[in-house]
Design an enzyme around this catalytic site. Structure first.
Site, PDB file in Angstrom:
ATOM      1  N   GLY A  14     -18.041 -34.711 -36.346  1.00  0.00           N
ATOM      2  CA  GLY A  14     -18.783 -33.442 -36.296  1.00  0.00           C
ATOM      3  C   GLY A  14     -18.811 -32.750 -37.651  1.00  0.00           C
ATOM      4  N   TYR A  15     -19.379 -31.563 -37.651  1.00  0.00           N
ATOM      5  CA  TYR A  15     -19.597 -30.834 -38.910  1.00  0.00           C
ATOM      6  C   TYR A  15     -18.267 -30.523 -39.618  1.00  0.00           C
ATOM      7  CZ  TYR A  15     -21.125 -26.880 -41.890  1.00  0.00           C
ATOM      8  OH  TYR A  15     -21.360 -26.014 -42.926  1.00  0.00           O
ATOM      9  N   ILE A  16     -17.432 -29.736 -38.978  1.00  0.00           N
ATOM     10  CA  ILE A  16     -16.176 -29.387 -39.651  1.00  0.00           C
ATOM     11  C   ILE A  16     -15.212 -30.570 -39.603  1.00  0.00           C
ATOM     12  CG2 ILE A  16     -14.299 -27.713 -39.772  1.00  0.00           C
ATOM     13  CD1 ILE A  16     -16.112 -25.677 -38.425  1.00  0.00           C
ATOM     14  N   ASP A  59     -14.371 -39.402 -31.097  1.00  0.00           N
ATOM     15  CA  ASP A  59     -15.615 -38.631 -31.044  1.00  0.00           C
ATOM     16  C   ASP A  59     -16.569 -39.388 -30.145  1.00  0.00           C
ATOM     17  OD1 ASP A  59     -18.223 -37.467 -31.710  1.00  0.00           O
ATOM     18  OD2 ASP A  59     -17.224 -36.574 -33.448  1.00  0.00           O
ATOM     19  N   SER A  87     -21.654 -37.331 -28.789  1.00  0.00           N
ATOM     20  CA  SER A  87     -22.652 -36.614 -27.995  1.00  0.00           C
ATOM     21  C   SER A  87     -23.325 -35.542 -28.844  1.00  0.00           C
ATOM     22  CB  SER A  87     -22.014 -35.992 -26.751  1.00  0.00           C
ATOM     23  OG  SER A  87     -21.012 -35.079 -27.117  1.00  0.00           O
ATOM     24  N   SER A 122     -12.203 -19.270 -33.179  1.00  0.00           N
ATOM     25  CA  SER A 122     -13.385 -18.622 -33.760  1.00  0.00           C
ATOM     26  C   SER A 122     -13.179 -17.119 -33.832  1.00  0.00           C
ATOM     27  CB  SER A 122     -14.585 -18.932 -32.860  1.00  0.00           C
ATOM     28  OG  SER A 122     -15.655 -18.067 -33.142  1.00  0.00           O
ATOM     29  N   TYR A 179     -19.188 -19.762 -24.359  1.00  0.00           N
ATOM     30  CA  TYR A 179     -18.585 -20.473 -25.494  1.00  0.00           C
ATOM     31  C   TYR A 179     -17.388 -19.682 -26.025  1.00  0.00           C
ATOM     32  CZ  TYR A 179     -17.705 -21.248 -30.400  1.00  0.00           C
ATOM     33  OH  TYR A 179     -17.068 -21.419 -31.591  1.00  0.00           O
ATOM     34  N   LYS A 236     -12.992 -20.371 -26.235  1.00  0.00           N
ATOM     35  CA  LYS A 236     -12.092 -20.266 -27.392  1.00  0.00           C
ATOM     36  C   LYS A 236     -10.919 -19.335 -27.069  1.00  0.00           C
ATOM     37  CE  LYS A 236     -14.060 -23.223 -29.855  1.00  0.00           C
ATOM     38  NZ  LYS A 236     -13.377 -24.505 -30.054  1.00  0.00           N
ATOM     39  N   PHE A 270     -14.552 -17.915 -39.351  1.00  0.00           N
ATOM     40  CA  PHE A 270     -15.639 -16.949 -39.409  1.00  0.00           C
ATOM     41  C   PHE A 270     -16.935 -17.770 -39.473  1.00  0.00           C
ATOM     42  CE2 PHE A 270     -13.797 -12.716 -39.158  1.00  0.00           C
ATOM     43  CZ  PHE A 270     -12.506 -13.125 -38.895  1.00  0.00           C
TER      44      PHE A 270
HETATM   45  N1  UFG Z   1     -29.693 -14.696 -37.797  1.00  0.00           N
HETATM   46  C1  UFG Z   1     -30.996 -14.325 -38.018  1.00  0.00           C
HETATM   47  N2  UFG Z   1     -31.976 -15.248 -37.790  1.00  0.00           N
HETATM   48  C2  UFG Z   1     -31.681 -16.514 -37.350  1.00  0.00           C
HETATM   49  C3  UFG Z   1     -30.339 -16.881 -37.133  1.00  0.00           C
HETATM   50  C4  UFG Z   1     -29.363 -15.946 -37.351  1.00  0.00           C
HETATM   51  O1  UFG Z   1     -31.292 -13.205 -38.401  1.00  0.00           O
HETATM   52  O2  UFG Z   1     -32.623 -17.288 -37.154  1.00  0.00           O
HETATM   53  C5  UFG Z   1     -28.636 -13.724 -38.041  1.00  0.00           C
HETATM   54  C6  UFG Z   1     -27.870 -13.359 -36.786  1.00  0.00           C
HETATM   55  O3  UFG Z   1     -28.512 -12.355 -36.073  1.00  0.00           O
HETATM   56  C7  UFG Z   1     -26.527 -12.946 -37.390  1.00  0.00           C
HETATM   57  C8  UFG Z   1     -26.392 -13.803 -38.645  1.00  0.00           C
HETATM   58  O4  UFG Z   1     -27.695 -14.271 -38.941  1.00  0.00           O
HETATM   59  O5  UFG Z   1     -26.593 -11.622 -37.768  1.00  0.00           O
HETATM   60  C9  UFG Z   1     -25.488 -14.997 -38.463  1.00  0.00           C
HETATM   61  O6  UFG Z   1     -25.902 -15.690 -37.305  1.00  0.00           O
HETATM   62  P1  UFG Z   1     -25.337 -17.138 -36.937  1.00  0.00           P
HETATM   63  O7  UFG Z   1     -25.977 -17.560 -35.667  1.00  0.00           O
HETATM   64  O8  UFG Z   1     -25.432 -18.048 -38.112  1.00  0.00           O
HETATM   65  O9  UFG Z   1     -23.795 -16.868 -36.746  1.00  0.00           O
HETATM   66  P2  UFG Z   1     -23.059 -15.929 -35.700  1.00  0.00           P
HETATM   67  O10 UFG Z   1     -22.227 -15.009 -36.527  1.00  0.00           O
HETATM   68  O11 UFG Z   1     -23.960 -15.310 -34.719  1.00  0.00           O
HETATM   69  O12 UFG Z   1     -22.238 -16.989 -34.891  1.00  0.00           O
HETATM   70  C10 UFG Z   1     -21.045 -17.428 -35.361  1.00  0.00           C
HETATM   71  C11 UFG Z   1     -20.789 -18.852 -34.852  1.00  0.00           C
HETATM   72  C12 UFG Z   1     -20.570 -18.874 -33.377  1.00  0.00           C
HETATM   73  C13 UFG Z   1     -19.597 -17.805 -32.960  1.00  0.00           C
HETATM   74  C14 UFG Z   1     -20.000 -16.459 -33.479  1.00  0.00           C
HETATM   75  C15 UFG Z   1     -19.001 -15.401 -33.160  1.00  0.00           C
HETATM   76  O13 UFG Z   1     -21.875 -19.705 -35.170  1.00  0.00           O
HETATM   77  O14 UFG Z   1     -20.044 -20.140 -33.042  1.00  0.00           O
HETATM   78  O15 UFG Z   1     -20.100 -16.537 -34.894  1.00  0.00           O
HETATM   79  O16 UFG Z   1     -19.337 -14.187 -33.686  1.00  0.00           O
HETATM   80  F1  UFG Z   1     -19.508 -17.698 -31.618  1.00  0.00           F
END
Ligand code: UFG
Length: 345
Positions: free
Chosen positions: A11-13, A32, A35, A127, A152, A156, A180
């Site tokens: 996977g990624y990480i 792994d 999937s 997370s 999800y 965690k 993060f």
């Molecule tokens: N964002 C956009 N447009 C997009 C995608 C994301 O504006 O198309 C914004 C989101 O609204 C957010 C920021 O970019 O403000 C980061 O969004 P991500 O989806 O990249 O990351 P998140 O912080 O929402 O999610 C991450 C992890 C999850 C975890 C979550 C917990 O990817 O696994 O943090 O806060 F659950």
């Protein structure tokens, strides 16, 4: 050096951590089921490190097969790093049972085997989602844990709780790492993140838009109470996340008097807004990005970034890669994917 079992090693990480473990001198075996990953990743890891890692194609939910694996392979395993889990927030909302089964039943089956063979060290992928929408920033490891925003996130939170209870009755010691926002890719551009379908996460959406695969990025919300109205997150390079796993293992190995269950924030300590990420991407790559503003996305927290002092002081870990490195390597990875379209899914 010990032999480390990595679940989710393709996977990624996971894949970046396998590289970091090999470079630190560990022997690695992977489980792994592919999937959510690709079977050629172990070849890519061999290209980077010169070392062949065997992957066993097992789903952790299949308890009998997992037990057979441990029966045959446990000799010399001194630590387990457990990545194998699903992580798409939206998918988990649509199909909670899939997430509960895959992430939690899989974890229980793995813990049983670790227990049976007295494997001393266990590192768990957690997370920052466990902090929900925090009241004060930056968040420390003792900030309140809030009601998860998605199934999800719940897996965690429950996953951590399982481990916290379990260490009271078993000799295994656990480090849970609260990530993060890991982004970027290995500097070789041989491994990185594969987004299934339309990406949910910001960085893959940005790079796919720049590559012309998506028409435009939608920035979710412009009226948040932040410096430019867009959400704040703590982005860190995936190679720094990988190195933190090596540091956590060494910490468990060296500090036998450390708590049997401990948590560490893995963040850069700096919050970036979505707009700042977009502008930095344009500057670093010289590639203009088409974007518009849309509605807020349900479940998004306003702002979260880490107090990473505990990981710095106790694990001796700190971030080595800059924001520019994150964006540059993410873009190099996207371009490499575009050149070998059989790898894009
Ligand atoms: N964002 C956009 N447009 C997009 C995608 C994301 O504006 O198309 C914004 C989101 O609204 C957010 C920021 O970019 O403000 C980061 O969004 P991500 O989806 O990249 O990351 P998140 O912080 O929402 O999610 C991450 C992890 C999850 C975890 C979550 C917990 O990817 O696994 O943090 O806060 F659950």
């Amino acid at each position: 050096m010990g032999r480390i079992l990595v679940t989710g090693g393709s996977g990624y990480i996971g894949s970046h951590t396998v590289v970091a473990l090999l470079e630190a001198g560990y022997e690695v075996v992977s489980i792994d089921d592919h999937s959510r990953s690709h079977d050629f990743i172990m070849d890519r890891i061999k290209q980077i490190t010169g070392t062949e890692v065997v992957n066993h194609r097992i789903n952790l939910v299949d308890r009998a097969t997992l037990e057979d694996f441990f029966c045959n392979e446990h000799t010399g395993i001194t630590g387990v790093i457990h990545f194998a889990a699903y992580k798409a927030v939206g998918e988990s909302v649509a199909n909670p049972l899939l997430y509960f089964e895959n992430n939690l039943v899989g974890q229980i089956n793995l813990m049983r085997c670790v227990d049976q063979y007295n494997i001393p060290h266990f590192v768990f992928s957690s997370s920052c989602t466990v902090y929900g929408n925090p009241e004060s920033l930056p968040v420390t490891e003792s900030s309140p844990l809030l009601e998860p925003e998605s199934p999800y996130g719940r897996t965690k939170l429950i996953g951590e709780a399982f481990l916290r209870d379990w260490v009271l009755v078993c000799p295994t010691r656990v480090a849970a790492l609260r990530y993060f926002n890991p982004v970027g890719a290995h500097p070789s551009a041989l491994i990185g993140e594969f987004s299934r379908g339309v990406p949910e996460n910001l960085l893959p959406y940005i790079t796919q838009t720049a590559a012309g695969i998506r028409e435009r990025l939608t920035i979710y919300g412009r009226d948040y109470p932040t410096r430019d109205g867009t959400c704040v997150r703590d982005y860190l390079h995936v190679c720094d996340v990988a190195l933190a796993h090596v540091a956590a293992l060494k910490h468990l190995e060296r500090h036998t008097d450390a708590p049997p269950f401990d948590v560490f924030n893995l963040g850069s300590g700096v919050g970036q807004t979505v707009l700042e990420m977009v502008q930095a991407f344009e500057e670093v790559t010289g590639t203009p990005l088409t974007y518009t503003f849309g509605e807020r996305r349900t479940g998004d927290v306003v702002a979260v970034y880490a107090d990473n002092r505990k990981a710095r002081e106790q694990l001796g870990w700190s971030t080595l890669y800059s924001l520019q490195d994150m964006l540059r390597t993410a873009w190099a990875w996207e371009q490499a994917l575009s050149q070998s379209h059989n790898t894009r899914q």
